[in-house]
Motif scaffolding. Structure first.
Motif, mmCIF file in Angstrom:
data_model
loop_
_atom_site.group_PDB
_atom_site.id
_atom_site.type_symbol
_atom_site.label_atom_id
_atom_site.label_comp_id
_atom_site.label_asym_id
_atom_site.label_seq_id
_atom_site.Cartn_x
_atom_site.Cartn_y
_atom_site.Cartn_z
ATOM 1 N N SER A 105 16.373 8.024 -13.825
ATOM 2 C CA SER A 105 17.103 7.757 -12.811
ATOM 3 C C SER A 105 16.920 7.403 -11.278
ATOM 4 N N LEU A 106 15.515 8.440 -10.804
ATOM 5 C CA LEU A 106 15.685 9.120 -10.105
ATOM 6 C C LEU A 106 15.350 7.881 -8.578
ATOM 7 N N HIS A 107 16.064 8.198 -7.417
ATOM 8 C CA HIS A 107 15.810 7.055 -7.001
ATOM 9 C C HIS A 107 15.516 7.789 -5.280
ATOM 10 N N CYS A 108 14.413 6.623 -4.865
ATOM 11 C CA CYS A 108 13.322 7.987 -3.575
ATOM 12 C C CYS A 108 13.139 6.810 -2.741
ATOM 13 N N LEU A 109 13.510 7.240 -1.144
ATOM 14 C CA LEU A 109 13.035 6.166 -0.094
ATOM 15 C C LEU A 109 12.013 7.060 0.507
ATOM 16 N N ASP A 110 11.518 6.384 1.367
ATOM 17 C CA ASP A 110 10.407 6.911 2.166
ATOM 18 C C ASP A 110 10.432 6.154 3.604
ATOM 19 N N LEU A 111 11.166 6.986 4.667
ATOM 20 C CA LEU A 111 11.575 6.813 5.700
ATOM 21 C C LEU A 111 10.723 6.645 6.802
ATOM 22 N N GLY A 112 10.158 5.288 7.186
ATOM 23 C CA GLY A 112 9.010 5.187 8.725
ATOM 24 C C GLY A 112 7.893 4.947 7.807
ATOM 25 N N THR A 113 7.953 3.917 6.574
ATOM 26 C CA THR A 113 6.705 4.099 5.828
ATOM 27 C C THR A 113 5.127 4.072 6.127
ATOM 28 N N GLY A 114 5.476 3.231 7.034
ATOM 29 C CA GLY A 114 3.916 3.108 7.853
ATOM 30 C C GLY A 114 3.048 2.380 7.069
ATOM 31 N N SER A 115 1.932 2.967 6.752
ATOM 32 C CA SER A 115 0.573 2.022 5.116
ATOM 33 C C SER A 115 1.189 2.749 3.707
ATOM 34 N N GLY A 116 2.759 2.518 3.783
ATOM 35 C CA GLY A 116 2.693 2.882 2.534
ATOM 36 C C GLY A 116 2.596 4.154 1.757
ATOM 37 N N ALA A 117 2.109 5.040 2.613
ATOM 38 C CA ALA A 117 1.093 6.552 2.195
ATOM 39 C C ALA A 117 2.477 6.977 1.109
ATOM 40 N N LEU A 118 3.328 7.594 1.464
ATOM 41 C CA LEU A 118 4.236 8.046 0.438
ATOM 42 C C LEU A 118 5.000 7.663 -0.121
ATOM 43 N N ALA A 119 4.910 6.417 -0.020
ATOM 44 C CA ALA A 119 5.838 5.638 -0.894
ATOM 45 C C ALA A 119 4.706 5.063 -2.345
ATOM 46 N N LEU A 120 3.974 4.431 -2.054
ATOM 47 C CA LEU A 120 2.888 4.116 -3.263
ATOM 48 C C LEU A 120 2.348 5.741 -3.627
ATOM 49 N N CYS A 121 1.921 6.634 -2.987
ATOM 50 C CA CYS A 121 1.498 7.748 -3.912
ATOM 51 C C CYS A 121 2.356 7.939 -5.000
ATOM 52 N N LEU A 122 3.664 8.158 -4.614
ATOM 53 C CA LEU A 122 5.451 8.778 -5.057
ATOM 54 C C LEU A 122 5.304 7.222 -6.292
ATOM 55 N N GLN A 123 5.145 5.796 -6.165
ATOM 56 C CA GLN A 123 5.268 4.889 -6.746
ATOM 57 C C GLN A 123 3.800 5.494 -8.304
ATOM 58 N N GLN A 130 12.505 4.448 -9.170
ATOM 59 C CA GLN A 130 12.885 4.081 -8.423
ATOM 60 C C GLN A 130 12.784 3.911 -6.551
ATOM 61 N N VAL A 131 11.643 3.613 -5.971
ATOM 62 C CA VAL A 131 11.035 3.821 -5.044
ATOM 63 C C VAL A 131 11.343 2.380 -4.197
ATOM 64 N N SER A 132 11.923 2.741 -2.645
ATOM 65 C CA SER A 132 12.369 2.024 -1.651
ATOM 66 C C SER A 132 11.666 2.639 -0.675
ATOM 67 N N ALA A 133 11.157 1.631 0.582
ATOM 68 C CA ALA A 133 10.700 2.191 2.095
ATOM 69 C C ALA A 133 11.640 1.312 3.206
ATOM 70 N N THR A 134 11.047 2.072 4.420
ATOM 71 C CA THR A 134 11.968 1.074 5.051
ATOM 72 C C THR A 134 10.011 1.417 6.686
ATOM 73 N N ASP A 135 10.889 -0.149 7.482
ATOM 74 C CA ASP A 135 9.650 0.505 8.395
ATOM 75 C C ASP A 135 10.497 -0.557 9.595
ATOM 76 N N HIS A 136 9.856 0.662 10.813
ATOM 77 C CA HIS A 136 10.660 -1.087 12.033
ATOM 78 C C HIS A 136 9.584 -1.963 12.317
ATOM 79 N N SER A 137 8.142 -1.998 12.158
ATOM 80 C CA SER A 137 7.323 -2.159 12.132
ATOM 81 C C SER A 137 7.479 -4.136 11.293
ATOM 82 N N ALA A 138 7.015 -4.760 11.120
ATOM 83 C CA ALA A 138 6.707 -6.095 10.454
ATOM 84 C C ALA A 138 5.625 -6.076 9.767
ATOM 85 N N ALA A 139 5.111 -5.385 11.159
ATOM 86 C CA ALA A 139 3.189 -5.391 10.711
ATOM 87 C C ALA A 139 2.627 -4.292 9.738
ATOM 88 N N ALA A 140 3.884 -2.871 9.760
ATOM 89 C CA ALA A 140 2.886 -2.206 8.697
ATOM 90 C C ALA A 140 3.402 -2.639 7.448
#
Length: 275
Positions: A105-123, A130-140
């Motif tokens: 049931s663990l729900h994880c959030l990566d704030l300011g994911t950039g290339s997605g490194a943290l979120a994707l390694c955890l996933q 269940q992993v979610s990720a945010t970033d201010h940059s659309a390009a990122a």
């Protein structure tokens, strides 16, 4: 035409860098490259190599020239739209993977994911999370999604991506067992910003106000609104910001506050648990 051997012997860059640039131009493995030193590059390949060499001589990071960087055993697409993943941040993955929350049931959030490194390694290492990720940059975020398509199985877990400024990107009512973040933490006037790789990385992903602590403070103060009871927050920070972060965690009401050091023995990660 010039041969591989000639470029390796006469190149103006370190031999390892020449090899990597040649691999990128010739689209070959290191084994293929060194097993055929007599191979000659045509005019187009020479021009491509010389262009990359000139960019490297101006100091542009190899990660941007090659278009990828290894992080936590995975290869991430890397462009000037995002920070280059760094070894010290791997400690944040290690710490996140230690979570003792119920695995199903663990729900994880990566704030300011950039290339997605943290979120994707955890996933990648916890496909049942269940992993979610945010970033201010659309390009990122676009790059992070491309990395997800490369690194995660097609029928595997689907990350949730949100564009916006830290927690403001999230749907109302979301809560998490684990929040991780490697936010900007360099002071705006830090002279290191004009040296080395930092000259080429996105400034908005590096700096956070006059003393570099604005985003850290904001994340720590707001995190309790988004954490489940017993949830944990882990952040990366500058080597001299550990005391500041511990103080912020304490004032925000966190318990079990602790700081971890990097391989150089410098304080690099701080975390706490929401009661």
């Amino acid at each position: 035409m010039t041969s591989v051997a000639t470029l390796l012997l006469e190149g103006s860059l370190p031999r390892l860098e020449v090899r990597l640039l040649l691999q990128a131009v010739l689209q070959c493995s290191l084994t293929t490259l060194i097993s055929a030193p007599e191979r000659r590059l045509d005019d187009t390949e020479i021009a491509q190599f010389q262009a990359l060499q000139a960019r490297r001589q101006r100091g542009e990071p190899m990660a941007y020239l090659l278009g990828e960087r290894e992080f936590y055993g995975l290869s991430f697409l890397t462009t000037p739209a995002v920070l280059i993943p760094r070894p010290e941040t791997e400690g944040l993955v290690d710490w996140g993977l230690e979570s003792s929350a119920p695995p199903a049931s663990l729900h994880c959030l990566d704030l300011g994911t950039g290339s997605g490194a943290l979120a994707l390694c955890l996933q990648y290492h916890r496909p049942h999370w269940q992993v979610s990720a945010t970033d201010h940059s659309a390009a990122a975020l676009d790059l992070a999604k491309k990395n997800a398509a490369r690194l995660l199985p097609p029928a595997g877990p689907v990350l949730r991506w949100y564009q916006g400024d830290w927690f403001e990107a999230l749907p109302e009512g979301e809560t998490f067992d684990l929040i991780v973040s490697n936010p900007p933490y360099i002071a705006a006037a830090d002279p290191h910003l004009d040296r080395g790789d930092l000259r080429f990385e996105p400034r908005q992903a590096l700096t956070a106000g006059p003393d570099g602590t604005e985003d850290l403070a904001r994340i720590i103060v707001q995190a309790p609104l988004w954490l489940k009871p017993g949830g944990r927050l882990r952040v990366e920070h500058g080597y001299d910001q550990g005391e500041f972060c511990r103080s912020c965690f304490l004032r925000a009401g966190f318990t079990q506050i602790s700081t971890r050091t990097d391989l150089a023995g410098l304080e690099r990660l701080t975390g706490g648990q929401w009661p």
